[in-house]
Scaffold this motif. Structure first.
Motif, PDB file in Angstrom:
ATOM      1  N   ILE A  79       0.811  -1.217   0.000  1.00 38.24           N
ATOM      2  CA  ILE A  79       0.000   0.000   0.000  1.00 38.24           C
ATOM      3  C   ILE A  79       0.850   1.276   0.000  1.00 38.24           C
ATOM      4  CG2 ILE A  79      -1.855  -1.185   1.206  1.00 38.24           C
ATOM      5  CD1 ILE A  79      -1.069   0.366   3.754  1.00 38.24           C
ATOM      6  N   TYR A  80       2.172   1.151   0.022  1.00 36.00           N
ATOM      7  CA  TYR A  80       3.052   2.319   0.142  1.00 36.00           C
ATOM      8  C   TYR A  80       3.756   2.623  -1.177  1.00 36.00           C
ATOM      9  CZ  TYR A  80       2.357   1.555   5.127  1.00 36.00           C
ATOM     10  OH  TYR A  80       1.790   1.384   6.365  1.00 36.00           O
ATOM     11  N   THR A  81       3.768   3.897  -1.544  1.00 42.43           N
ATOM     12  CA  THR A  81       4.467   4.362  -2.743  1.00 42.43           C
ATOM     13  C   THR A  81       5.241   5.626  -2.387  1.00 42.43           C
ATOM     14  OG1 THR A  81       2.745   3.484  -4.209  1.00 42.43           O
ATOM     15  CG2 THR A  81       4.226   5.150  -5.127  1.00 42.43           C
ATOM     16  N   CYS A 101      -2.069   3.982   0.137  1.00 39.59           N
ATOM     17  CA  CYS A 101      -3.339   3.738  -0.557  1.00 39.59           C
ATOM     18  C   CYS A 101      -3.574   2.233  -0.722  1.00 39.59           C
ATOM     19  CB  CYS A 101      -3.329   4.431  -1.917  1.00 39.59           C
ATOM     20  SG  CYS A 101      -4.874   4.302  -2.827  1.00 39.59           S
ATOM     21  N   PRO A 102      -4.661   1.702  -0.167  1.00 35.54           N
ATOM     22  CA  PRO A 102      -5.712   2.418   0.565  1.00 35.54           C
ATOM     23  C   PRO A 102      -5.281   2.761   1.997  1.00 35.54           C
ATOM     24  CG  PRO A 102      -6.196   0.076   0.502  1.00 35.54           C
ATOM     25  CD  PRO A 102      -4.972   0.271  -0.353  1.00 35.54           C
ATOM     26  N   ALA A 103      -5.732   3.901   2.502  1.00 38.81           N
ATOM     27  CA  ALA A 103      -5.432   4.337   3.862  1.00 38.81           C
ATOM     28  C   ALA A 103      -6.578   3.938   4.787  1.00 38.81           C
ATOM     29  CB  ALA A 103      -5.240   5.849   3.894  1.00 38.81           C
ATOM     30  N   THR A 104      -6.243   3.317   5.911  1.00 42.24           N
ATOM     31  CA  THR A 104      -7.247   2.903   6.885  1.00 42.24           C
ATOM     32  C   THR A 104      -7.485   4.018   7.907  1.00 42.24           C
ATOM     33  OG1 THR A 104      -5.598   1.988   8.404  1.00 42.24           O
ATOM     34  CG2 THR A 104      -6.426   0.530   6.660  1.00 42.24           C
ATOM     35  N   LYS A 110      -3.004   8.180  12.780  1.00 42.14           N
ATOM     36  CA  LYS A 110      -1.557   8.307  12.957  1.00 42.14           C
ATOM     37  C   LYS A 110      -1.042   9.625  12.401  1.00 42.14           C
ATOM     38  CE  LYS A 110       2.854   6.319  11.503  1.00 42.14           C
ATOM     39  NZ  LYS A 110       3.535   5.223  10.764  1.00 42.14           N
ATOM     40  N   TYR A 111      -1.552  10.043  11.239  1.00 49.89           N
ATOM     41  CA  TYR A 111      -1.034  11.234  10.573  1.00 49.89           C
ATOM     42  C   TYR A 111      -1.798  12.512  10.918  1.00 49.89           C
ATOM     43  CZ  TYR A 111       2.113   8.301   7.921  1.00 49.89           C
ATOM     44  OH  TYR A 111       3.122   7.424   7.580  1.00 49.89           O
ATOM     45  N   THR A 112      -2.788  12.407  11.795  1.00 52.02           N
ATOM     46  CA  THR A 112      -3.510  13.586  12.252  1.00 52.02           C
ATOM     47  C   THR A 112      -2.844  14.140  13.503  1.00 52.02           C
ATOM     48  OG1 THR A 112      -5.614  12.712  11.392  1.00 52.02           O
ATOM     49  CG2 THR A 112      -5.741  14.455  13.059  1.00 52.02           C
ATOM     50  N   SER A 140      -2.170  -8.411   7.068  1.00 52.28           N
ATOM     51  CA  SER A 140      -2.165  -7.444   5.971  1.00 52.28           C
ATOM     52  C   SER A 140      -1.539  -6.112   6.377  1.00 52.28           C
ATOM     53  CB  SER A 140      -3.598  -7.192   5.481  1.00 52.28           C
ATOM     54  OG  SER A 140      -4.417  -6.699   6.524  1.00 52.28           O
ATOM     55  N   ARG A 141      -1.548  -5.808   7.688  1.00 54.85           N
ATOM     56  CA  ARG A 141      -0.997  -4.536   8.138  1.00 54.85           C
ATOM     57  C   ARG A 141       0.513  -4.452   7.934  1.00 54.85           C
ATOM     58  NH1 ARG A 141      -3.582  -1.122  11.570  1.00 54.85           N
ATOM     59  NH2 ARG A 141      -1.711   0.128  11.178  1.00 54.85           N
ATOM     60  N   THR A 142       1.171  -5.596   7.901  1.00 51.67           N
ATOM     61  CA  THR A 142       2.626  -5.610   7.679  1.00 51.67           C
ATOM     62  C   THR A 142       2.979  -6.384   6.409  1.00 51.67           C
ATOM     63  OG1 THR A 142       2.775  -7.494   9.212  1.00 51.67           O
ATOM     64  CG2 THR A 142       3.294  -5.306  10.104  1.00 51.67           C
TER      65      THR A 142
END
Length: 311
Positions: A79-81, A101-104, A110-112, A140-142
């Motif tokens: 999911i990382y680019t 993408c896709p962001a959960t 985390k990014y807020t 799937s998270r890792t």
């Protein structure tokens, strides 16, 4: 241009003859340059700093005629680019672009920007709240870590690999600024998900990581003894054991080196070496760990609920 006057335009600045770099600060994205103005041989220092990104321009960065005029793909895995972007064709690359993408919802939290809360995680709190929380994370998270470990992605970036771990540049590093060198060590042992699961039996692994990271940094980048800061996060950003390796001169909270998050690898090794227990109940299972956690972190509600029930 007289000694008492500063350069007023580009014509004046073009008289500057560079001699050497006085300081390079990756945290502020700045360079301090020493040189002389050719016309009258006046010594001068020029500091160049990239300006902050303007939040008001946010809608225009990726519009058809927006600010980003050119991009170059750096890497993509799961999911990382990661890409580099230019504000104009003839410019030095201006920004590094990270895409999830896709962001959960977890990524969004985390990014807020969040208020930080200090948590004292006792062994009891870890056993009853934190460990179940970590265990509930789906593979799937890792998956992006798994892709690297199994050779499906980023293989050209790997600078060291053996049966126990591999070393590669972290996505935060631009791959060229030595003062901000940032490597990550990913272990092959999937059973170690965090600092809490380290025991005396893991000492050979940790000592090997320390030795090989230093060797690679010396051989590839000429960094000598004492040039590296190696540390482990708790809580980590993802639950697969990894070690951060950065240039010792790269400082700042942006790297997560603040008290209450980063634990030096040397200190971890030392604690395990003096731990009298070689059982499942080692020093990192027995001690209370204090760290900061964002108020919206998935753990906070669970911790607060547990404390309320046991008040």
């Amino acid at each position: 241009m007289s000694h008492s006057s500063s350069p007023k335009d580009l014509t004046d600045l073009r008289q500057f003859r560079f001699e050497r770099v006085l300081n390079e600060d990756p945290l502020t994205h700045s360079l301090a340059l020493l040189g002389r103005f050719e016309k009258d041989n006046t010594q001068a220092i020029i500091r160049i700093e990239k300006t902050a990104l303007d939040a008001a321009s946010a809608p225009h960065y990726f519009a058809e005629d927006g600010l980003i005029q050119k991009v170059q793909l750096e890497e993509s895995t799961d999911i990382y680019t990661w890409l580099f972007g230019w504000f104009g064709e003839a410019r030095e690359r201006d920004v590094k672009i990270n895409v999830i993408c896709p962001a959960t919802d977890t990524h969004i939290k985390k990014y807020t920007k969040q208020v930080q809360v200090m948590v004292r995680e006792t062994p009891d709190l870890y056993k009853n709240v934190v460990r179940p929380y970590i265990s509930a994370f789906p593979p799937s998270r890792t998956q992006w870590v798994e892709n690297i470990l199994t050779g499906k992605s980023e293989q050209s970036k790997i600078v060291y690999s053996d049966d126990e771990f591999l070393i590669l540049p972290d996505m935060k590093w631009d791959l060229k600024t030595l003062s901000s060198l940032y490597l990550v060590v990913l272990v092959q042992d999937r059973t170690i998900r965090s600092l809490r699961e380290l025991r005396r039996a893991h000492l050979p692994l940790l000592q090997s990581i320390r030795t090989q990271a230093a060797t690679i940094a010396s051989q590839k980048w000429g960094l000598g003894e004492g040039s590296l800061r190696m540390y482990v996060h708790y809580q980590p950003s993802y639950y697969h054991f990894h070690v951060h390796v950065v240039n010792a001169n790269y400082e700042g909270g942006v790297l997560g080196m603040t008290v209450g998050q980063a634990h030096l690898l040397d200190d971890i090794i030392s604690l395990l070496e003096i731990d009298p227990s070689d059982s499942e109940d080692g020093v990192f299972q027995r001690m209370t760990l204090t760290y900061s956690l964002g108020e919206r972190h998935g753990l906070m509600e669970l911790i607060q609920a547990y404390k309320s029930r046991n008040a």
